[in-house]
Design a protein around this motif. Structure first.
Motif, mmCIF file in Angstrom:
data_model
loop_
_atom_site.group_PDB
_atom_site.id
_atom_site.type_symbol
_atom_site.label_atom_id
_atom_site.label_comp_id
_atom_site.label_asym_id
_atom_site.label_seq_id
_atom_site.Cartn_x
_atom_site.Cartn_y
_atom_site.Cartn_z
ATOM 1 N N PHE A 2 -79.958 -31.359 45.757
ATOM 2 C CA PHE A 2 -80.331 -30.555 46.923
ATOM 3 C C PHE A 2 -79.580 -30.981 48.181
ATOM 4 N N GLN A 3 -79.659 -32.262 48.520
ATOM 5 C CA GLN A 3 -79.082 -32.713 49.779
ATOM 6 C C GLN A 3 -77.554 -32.706 49.763
ATOM 7 N N TRP A 4 -76.942 -33.075 48.641
ATOM 8 C CA TRP A 4 -75.483 -33.086 48.581
ATOM 9 C C TRP A 4 -74.900 -31.675 48.742
ATOM 10 N N PRO A 5 -75.371 -30.670 47.969
ATOM 11 C CA PRO A 5 -74.839 -29.315 48.204
ATOM 12 C C PRO A 5 -75.103 -28.822 49.623
ATOM 13 N N LEU A 6 -76.252 -29.186 50.172
ATOM 14 C CA LEU A 6 -76.566 -28.768 51.533
ATOM 15 C C LEU A 6 -75.636 -29.434 52.547
#
Length: 166
Positions: free
Chosen positions: A74-78
């Motif tokens: 979640f956080q990496w793609p965001l």
């Protein structure tokens, strides 16, 4: 206020570059077998673990592995979306930055609660996490600020104006 937003965006851009590189190369080693990574990255993680005495990386408690999955999925793609949002001056950047900031802040609260509450974390390890908490707060606050209608911080041209044609 526009200059302040541009300064914040520049700081966040640098932070998101670090996250975009560190998560798949270093943090993903928590959940992906080490044989998928080059030796120098595995060695870097081993050095980091020893240098900072990061017992959570060594012991891999379930909550920490779960947070690693959250970061990877979640956080990496965001963070990549936010890099694009800053560079292209997208109007939705405030929303995606708010999502990232709140998610990252929540993860850090869980990690820091364990580190401080267990009394096992070194001062060096706690000091290492401090700037990340600052960036989580900064990303959250930036998400609450309005989008600047001026040219983007890093792009070469302003974002497209998508007005309805009647």
């Amino acid at each position: 206020m526009g200059a302040l937003i541009k300064l914040i965006d520049a700081m966040l851009f640098l932070f998101f570059i670090v996250i975009a590189l560190a998560v798949p190369l270093i943090d993903a080693q928590m959940v992906v077998p080490a044989n998928y990574f080059p030796d120098f990255l595995v060695d870097l993680k081993v050095w980091y673990t020893r240098e900072f005495a990061h017992y959570l990386v060594i012991e891999k408690p379930n909550f920490f592995v779960g947070l690693a999955w959250l970061e990877l999925l979640f956080q990496w793609p965001l963070s990549i979306v936010n890099l694009y949002g800053i560079a292209a001056g997208k109007s939705w950047f405030s929303t995606s930055c708010l999502l990232y900031g709140v998610s990252f802040f929540t993860s850090l609260v869980a990690i820091l609660s364990e580190l401080v509450g267990s009394h096992r974390a070194s001062d060096k390890l706690l000091t290492m996490y401090s700037p990340f908490m600052g960036f989580a707060v900064l990303a959250t606050l930036r998400g609450l600020l309005p989008h600047s209608s001026k040219a983007p911080t890093i792009g070469k041209r302003p974002a497209l104006d998508r007005k309805k044609k009647v």
